[in-house]
Design a protein around this motif. Structure first.
Motif, PDB file in Angstrom:
ATOM      1  N   ARG A 141       0.859  -1.192   0.000  1.00 51.25           N
ATOM      2  CA  ARG A 141       0.000   0.000   0.000  1.00 51.25           C
ATOM      3  C   ARG A 141       0.893   1.241   0.000  1.00 51.25           C
ATOM      4  O   ARG A 141       1.851   1.325   0.770  1.00 51.25           O
ATOM      5  N   VAL A 158       0.600   5.354   0.411  1.00 47.24           N
ATOM      6  CA  VAL A 158      -0.217   6.510   0.813  1.00 47.24           C
ATOM      7  C   VAL A 158       0.527   7.771   0.396  1.00 47.24           C
ATOM      8  O   VAL A 158       1.682   7.978   0.787  1.00 47.24           O
ATOM      9  N   THR A 161      -7.893   9.013   5.949  1.00 49.44           N
ATOM     10  CA  THR A 161      -6.788   8.312   5.301  1.00 49.44           C
ATOM     11  C   THR A 161      -6.313   7.163   6.183  1.00 49.44           C
ATOM     12  O   THR A 161      -6.033   6.052   5.700  1.00 49.44           O
ATOM     13  N   LEU A 203      -6.280   3.157   5.352  1.00 43.47           N
ATOM     14  CA  LEU A 203      -5.081   2.327   5.490  1.00 43.47           C
ATOM     15  C   LEU A 203      -5.363   1.097   6.353  1.00 43.47           C
ATOM     16  O   LEU A 203      -4.800   0.015   6.122  1.00 43.47           O
ATOM     17  N   GLU A 204      -6.251   1.253   7.318  1.00 41.72           N
ATOM     18  CA  GLU A 204      -6.590   0.142   8.214  1.00 41.72           C
ATOM     19  C   GLU A 204      -7.517  -0.879   7.554  1.00 41.72           C
ATOM     20  O   GLU A 204      -7.585  -2.023   7.987  1.00 41.72           O
ATOM     21  N   GLU A 255      -2.997  -1.203  -2.699  1.00 43.33           N
ATOM     22  CA  GLU A 255      -3.835  -0.006  -2.775  1.00 43.33           C
ATOM     23  C   GLU A 255      -2.978   1.252  -2.851  1.00 43.33           C
ATOM     24  O   GLU A 255      -1.920   1.347  -2.224  1.00 43.33           O
ATOM     25  N   ILE A 302      -3.541   5.165  -2.008  1.00 39.91           N
ATOM     26  CA  ILE A 302      -4.417   6.119  -1.316  1.00 39.91           C
ATOM     27  C   ILE A 302      -3.842   7.514  -1.530  1.00 39.91           C
ATOM     28  O   ILE A 302      -2.694   7.777  -1.150  1.00 39.91           O
ATOM     29  N   PHE A 307       0.474   6.904  11.199  1.00 39.12           N
ATOM     30  CA  PHE A 307       0.633   6.206   9.922  1.00 39.12           C
ATOM     31  C   PHE A 307       1.775   5.197  10.001  1.00 39.12           C
ATOM     32  O   PHE A 307       1.653   4.065   9.539  1.00 39.12           O
ATOM     33  N   LEU A 366       2.105   0.740   8.950  1.00 37.85           N
ATOM     34  CA  LEU A 366       2.778   0.315   7.729  1.00 37.85           C
ATOM     35  C   LEU A 366       3.374  -1.076   7.889  1.00 37.85           C
ATOM     36  O   LEU A 366       4.138  -1.346   8.816  1.00 37.85           O
ATOM     37  N   ASP A 404       4.841  -1.511   2.700  1.00 38.88           N
ATOM     38  CA  ASP A 404       4.057  -0.279   2.586  1.00 38.88           C
ATOM     39  C   ASP A 404       4.963   0.944   2.656  1.00 38.88           C
ATOM     40  O   ASP A 404       6.063   0.891   3.225  1.00 38.88           O
ATOM     41  N   LEU A 423       4.710   5.453   3.147  1.00 42.01           N
ATOM     42  CA  LEU A 423       4.016   6.735   3.301  1.00 42.01           C
ATOM     43  C   LEU A 423       4.823   7.791   2.572  1.00 42.01           C
ATOM     44  O   LEU A 423       6.012   7.962   2.837  1.00 42.01           O
TER      45      LEU A 423
END
Length: 387
Positions: free
Chosen positions: A2, A4, A261, A265-266, A273, A275, A309, A313, A317, A319
């Motif tokens: 993911r 973000v 957001t 993420l959760e 994904e 985001i 955040f 992660l 993942d 951020l």
């Protein structure tokens, strides 16, 4: 995996190499906010490398935990569309139309055909100022307030008790379609509802942007095509006219955007994904209004949120934090400023690193496609430090 991507709307870090072309030599949104705010501290963004890109007094010795690059914009414009579209593979060459003298008669004719009544304003103005000045006359006449800015926008403000938001949205959407049919290159038609009484008018969170559609597929379309979940939070959905996103989440503040957001993420810890979140209040509430201390407080509130955040992660993942342009509240005027922007990244498997300036915001989109090993070519070079 993911990814973000949080956009500090207007969070520039110093004049771009071509800033003189825009009259913005010397602008530095985050740097000047930091310099003009006592006891200013952004320890978590500094840990991601922001203090290596722009002076942050008091944060110089924070250990590096992330990956950081300064980025030089290429788009022929310094507004929301130019910045966000460039990140996702479309670099604007021909700028959108602006209207420093107000809108010409043909556009006003289209507008009045849509709304069936006269208008107030038709000038370049600050939204809060023109509502304060013309709001009482709007209440008396029912005529909406129309204005623009240095950007390619046609904004329509109306009191919610005089013109309900749904009617205002209908007007803006219809006008958007007519402008496109007549080939007017106006980036956004923006509905600006407000409430209150004279001397106390307040714009509400029910703003809605009706944006010209991207002229071609974006990286977001590409991700969705290959099965990556795509989620738009805040005004991101409006910026891309909904194109490419499977989920659209409306927000009413920076804090609300961050919470939503986090919830996104959760939702699916094991999913794939992207985001994409815009935090608009940095620009709309503080940059344009030249509120240095408000901008500083918003940055510090955002910074304090970041560890939440980090905690969510998983190993693959990441951020990311960036910006779309500048809007230096210490600079001349109230318009956007042509600035470089940060690209900060944090992930459990990333090796701390600070890179040289990257030319073009399209490197963000190119890195997204590379991370998911997708075919196809978009402008930009993937950042190997993030792969």
């Amino acid at each position: 995996m993911r990814i973000v991507l949080l956009v500090i709307d207007s969070g520039g870090i110093g004049a771009a190499p071509d800033a003189d072309r825009f009259g913005d030599q010397g602008a530095n949104t985050i740097g000047h906010v930091a310099q003009n705010t006592p006891q200013f501290s952004l320890p978590h963004m500094a840990a991601m490398g922001l203090n290596k890109l722009v002076a942050l007094p008091g944060n110089e010795t924070v250990p590096l935990q992330g990956v950081a690059f300064p980025m030089i914009p290429l788009a022929n414009g310094k507004d929301t569309l130019a910045g966000h579209w460039e990140m996702m593979g479309i670099t604007i060459g021909e700028p959108f139309q602006t209207f420093p003298q107000g809108f010409p008669d043909p556009i006003l004719g289209l507008l009045e055909r849509v709304i069936g009544r006269s208008i107030l304003g038709n000038e370049v103005a600050s939204g809060t100022e023109i509502i304060a000045r013309l709001g009482e006359k709007h209440l008396q006449t029912g005529y909406p307030i129309v204005y623009t800015s240095a950007d390619s926008v046609l904004q329509i403000a109306a009191h919610e008790e005089i013109i309900p938001p749904q009617l205002l949205y209908h007007w803006c959407n219809t006008l958007r379609q007519l402008l496109d049919e007549e080939h007017y290159r106006i980036g956004r038609v923006i509905a600006r509802p407000f409430t209150g009484t004279p001397e106390h008018f307040v714009r509400t969170p029910r703003r809605h942007d009706f944006t010209v559609r991207p002229p071609g597929p974006t990286v977001i379309d590409h991700l969705a095509q290959y099965g990556i979940e795509t989620t738009a939070i805040g005004k991101i959905g409006d910026i891309f006219s909904g194109q490419g996103f499977r989920r659209h989440i409306v927000t009413n503040s920076n804090c609300d955007g961050l919470e939503k957001t986090l919830s996104a993420l959760e939702r699916d810890p094991d999913g794939h994904e992207f985001i994409f979140t815009n935090l608009v209040e940095f620009d709309s509430h503080f940059g344009h209004r030249r509120d240095v201390l408000g901008y500083a407080q918003a940055l510090q509130e955002f910074d304090a949120f970041i560890p939440r955040f980090w905690e969510l992660l998983k190993d693959d993942d990441q951020l990311w934090i960036t910006a779309d342009h500048g809007c230096d509240p210490t600079f001349i005027g109230t318009d956007h400023t042509r600035e470089m922007v940060p690209w900060l990244a944090y992930g459990p498997c990333l090796t701390p690193y600070v890179g040289q300036a990257r030319v073009g915001l399209g490197d963000i989109g190119a890195t997204l496609t590379a991370l998911w090993h997708l075919p196809g070519a978009f402008p930009g070079q993937a950042a190997t430090a993030l792969l």
